[in-house]
Design an enzyme around this catalytic site. Structure first.
Site, mmCIF file in Angstrom:
data_model
loop_
_atom_site.group_PDB
_atom_site.id
_atom_site.type_symbol
_atom_site.label_atom_id
_atom_site.label_comp_id
_atom_site.label_asym_id
_atom_site.label_seq_id
_atom_site.Cartn_x
_atom_site.Cartn_y
_atom_site.Cartn_z
ATOM 1 N N GLY A 127 0.839 -1.208 0.000
ATOM 2 C CA GLY A 127 0.000 0.000 0.000
ATOM 3 C C GLY A 127 0.866 1.247 0.000
ATOM 4 O O GLY A 127 1.748 1.392 0.839
ATOM 5 N N ARG A 170 1.395 -4.969 -5.055
ATOM 6 C CA ARG A 170 1.724 -6.208 -4.338
ATOM 7 C C ARG A 170 2.165 -7.181 -5.424
ATOM 8 O O ARG A 170 1.757 -7.054 -6.571
ATOM 9 C CB ARG A 170 0.505 -6.708 -3.582
ATOM 10 C CG ARG A 170 -0.066 -5.593 -2.676
ATOM 11 C CD ARG A 170 -1.171 -6.054 -1.774
ATOM 12 N NE ARG A 170 -1.954 -4.924 -1.279
ATOM 13 C CZ ARG A 170 -1.609 -4.110 -0.285
ATOM 14 N NH1 ARG A 170 -0.473 -4.296 0.353
ATOM 15 N NH2 ARG A 170 -2.373 -3.107 0.089
ATOM 16 N N ASP A 176 5.120 -4.267 6.642
ATOM 17 C CA ASP A 176 5.836 -5.442 7.158
ATOM 18 C C ASP A 176 5.881 -6.596 6.156
ATOM 19 O O ASP A 176 6.879 -7.300 6.053
ATOM 20 C CB ASP A 176 5.301 -5.887 8.531
ATOM 21 C CG ASP A 176 3.832 -6.228 8.501
ATOM 22 O OD1 ASP A 176 3.151 -5.881 7.510
ATOM 23 O OD2 ASP A 176 3.355 -6.850 9.463
ATOM 24 N N THR A 235 3.993 2.657 5.458
ATOM 25 C CA THR A 235 2.602 2.184 5.418
ATOM 26 C C THR A 235 1.762 3.097 6.284
ATOM 27 O O THR A 235 2.239 3.560 7.334
ATOM 28 C CB THR A 235 2.466 0.734 5.936
ATOM 29 O OG1 THR A 235 1.071 0.467 6.187
ATOM 30 C CG2 THR A 235 3.209 0.484 7.232
ATOM 31 N N ASP A 265 -0.558 2.136 8.056
ATOM 32 C CA ASP A 265 -1.139 1.369 9.167
ATOM 33 C C ASP A 265 -0.388 1.524 10.500
ATOM 34 O O ASP A 265 -0.936 1.206 11.553
ATOM 35 C CB ASP A 265 -1.171 -0.130 8.804
ATOM 36 C CG ASP A 265 -2.012 -0.392 7.576
ATOM 37 O OD1 ASP A 265 -2.866 0.452 7.257
ATOM 38 O OD2 ASP A 265 -1.812 -1.436 6.922
ATOM 39 N N ASP A 267 1.883 -0.326 11.725
ATOM 40 C CA ASP A 267 1.892 -1.627 12.402
ATOM 41 C C ASP A 267 3.233 -2.350 12.272
ATOM 42 O O ASP A 267 3.297 -3.580 12.304
ATOM 43 C CB ASP A 267 0.758 -2.514 11.847
ATOM 44 C CG ASP A 267 0.874 -2.721 10.348
ATOM 45 O OD1 ASP A 267 1.708 -2.045 9.708
ATOM 46 O OD2 ASP A 267 0.139 -3.563 9.803
ATOM 47 N N ARG A 303 -5.798 -2.233 8.158
ATOM 48 C CA ARG A 303 -5.691 -3.691 7.991
ATOM 49 C C ARG A 303 -6.100 -4.401 9.272
ATOM 50 O O ARG A 303 -7.282 -4.480 9.561
ATOM 51 C CB ARG A 303 -4.269 -4.098 7.574
ATOM 52 C CG ARG A 303 -4.211 -5.494 6.985
ATOM 53 C CD ARG A 303 -2.814 -5.816 6.517
ATOM 54 N NE ARG A 303 -2.420 -5.033 5.374
ATOM 55 C CZ ARG A 303 -2.759 -5.327 4.130
ATOM 56 N NH1 ARG A 303 -3.464 -6.382 3.856
ATOM 57 N NH2 ARG A 303 -2.363 -4.573 3.140
HETATM 58 O O1 F6P Z 1 -1.647 -1.480 4.239
HETATM 59 C C1 F6P Z 1 -2.235 -0.300 3.808
HETATM 60 C C2 F6P Z 1 -3.690 -0.528 3.491
HETATM 61 O O2 F6P Z 1 -4.234 0.698 3.035
HETATM 62 C C3 F6P Z 1 -4.514 -1.098 4.634
HETATM 63 O O3 F6P Z 1 -4.889 -0.136 5.579
HETATM 64 C C4 F6P Z 1 -5.675 -1.693 3.882
HETATM 65 O O4 F6P Z 1 -6.257 -2.757 4.609
HETATM 66 C C5 F6P Z 1 -5.031 -2.206 2.621
HETATM 67 O O5 F6P Z 1 -3.830 -1.471 2.449
HETATM 68 C C6 F6P Z 1 -5.873 -2.054 1.398
HETATM 69 O O6 F6P Z 1 -5.178 -2.630 0.340
HETATM 70 P P1 F6P Z 1 -5.602 -2.473 -1.197
HETATM 71 O O7 F6P Z 1 -5.337 -1.053 -1.580
HETATM 72 O O8 F6P Z 1 -4.746 -3.435 -1.907
HETATM 73 O O9 F6P Z 1 -7.068 -2.783 -1.236
#
Ligand code: F6P
Length: 336
Positions: free
Chosen positions: A14, A75, A106, A129, A131, A133, A175
């Site tokens: 992300g 990803r 992470d 990130t 998050d 985390d 997340r």
């Molecule tokens: O890790 C960052 C994040 O924005 C999280 O808060 C969320 O759950 C996830 O990525 C969403 O991912 P995507 O943009 O692939 O739907």
């Protein structure tokens, strides 16, 4: 110690506001040390597909204030396989990369660690990130901006909620971490917050939440009520929860999912400074031979945490913050 001539950099997972500031700092610091920088596009995909270009000073001149990442992010399922890691290492060898800097969450940093089985260059991670985390970093790049964006949005929701004396459930990202939810709830004086760290299980919570909303209305009269809820928390989703609460409380509960708005926007100064510090530190650490570490700021010092530790250490939410939220909340019955 090897001499570093070329650094590779990529942003993965992300995207987070401030990633551009980190890229800029890496490129400018590398230039200062006479090191060239190769940017890989779309996270680990760029390594696998050989999608890369030279990052020069003029490329990073006007990027510090932009959200997203000039390197793009993604990803990459293929990179999680042995074949993928092997392919990536071949590309890194072909390009004579001495050190790879990975900016991501992470999952991305653990991915970077896997490369070491196939590639002999140095690997350094930076926590990027929204998050927050990642263990070994008080704050991750992007967290402050995401919280700020959510706070601005909820302040606006509060205006309309006040005007209509309405109840809102606002879902924020994170997340499986409650950092964004808890921080936003405190900053917006939300009446309630539901996070993974809440003391009750979701199945036990419904009746308590209903009580809480109705008691708030009884004691205050009609008024606005905002509950911040962490995404992925409620088993049937926030929209379903709002429906159930409406049915059981007879008070209209409006769901509002903030979603990806929290990932974008101009990075706030905290993220620009954090990312700049970490970008500079990453290049300096590479020159000093650092390998398989993530650099994060802990108590105002740049700290190196072995990538191998990241999977083992779960970053728990600040307990002081959690207790504070419970104590300053007006209606104590919810968590009794
Ligand atoms: O890790 C960052 C994040 O924005 C999280 O808060 C969320 O759950 C996830 O990525 C969403 O991912 P995507 O943009 O692939 O739907």
């Amino acid at each position: 110690m090897r001499k570093i001539n070329t650094i590779g950099v990529l942003t993965s997972g992300g995207d987070a506001p401030g990633m551009n500031a980190a890229i800029r700092a890496i490129v400018l610091t590398a230039q200062h040390h006479g090191i060239s920088v190769t940017g890989f596009k779309r996270g680990f995909n760029g390594l696998l597909n050989g999608e890369h270009f030279q990052l020069t000073e003029c490329y990073v001149r006007d990027i510090i204030h932009h959200g997203g990442t000039v390197l793009k992010s993604a990803r990459c399922q293929a990179f999680t396989t042995e074949q993928g890691q092997l392919q990536a290492s071949e590309v890194l060898n072909r390009l004579a990369i001495d050190c790879l800097i990975v900016i991501g969450g992470d999952g991305s940093l653990r991915g970077a660690e896997l490369l070491a089985d196939y590639w002999s260059g140095q690997i350094i991670g930076l926590p990027g990130t929204i998050d927050n985390d990642v263990a070994g970093a008080d704050k991750t790049i992007g967290f402050a901006t995401a919280v700020n964006t959510a706070v601005e949005a909820i302040d606006k929701i509060r205006d309309t909620a006040d005007a209509f004396e309405r109840t809102f459930l606002v879902e924020v990202m994170g997340r499986e971490s409650g950092y964004i939810a808890m921080s936003v709830a405190i900053a917006c004086a939300a009446e309630q917050v539901l996070t993974f760290e809440s003391r009750q299980l979701p199945s036990q919570q419904l009746a308590s939440i209903v009580n809480h909303i109705t008691n708030a209305q009884k004691s205050r009269g009609n008024s606005s009520y905002i509950m911040v809820i962490a995404e992925n928390l409620w088993p049937t989703g926030t929209i379903e929860l709002a429906k159930e609460l409406t049915e059981q409380s007879n008070i209209e509960c409006q769901p509002c999912i903030l979603g990806h708005i929290q990932r974008g926007g101009r990075p706030v100064f905290e993220d620009r400074i954090l990312a700049t510090k970490l970008g500079v530190a990453a290049v300096e650490a590479s020159v000093d031979g650092a390998h398989l570490v993530m650099l994060g700021e802990v108590n105002q010092s740049i700290t190196a945490t072995p990538l191998s530790k990241l999977a083992l250490e779960h970053k728990t939410i600040d307990t002081f913050l959690f207790n504070a939220q419970q104590q300053i909340f007006e209606y104590h019955d919810f968590h009794d």
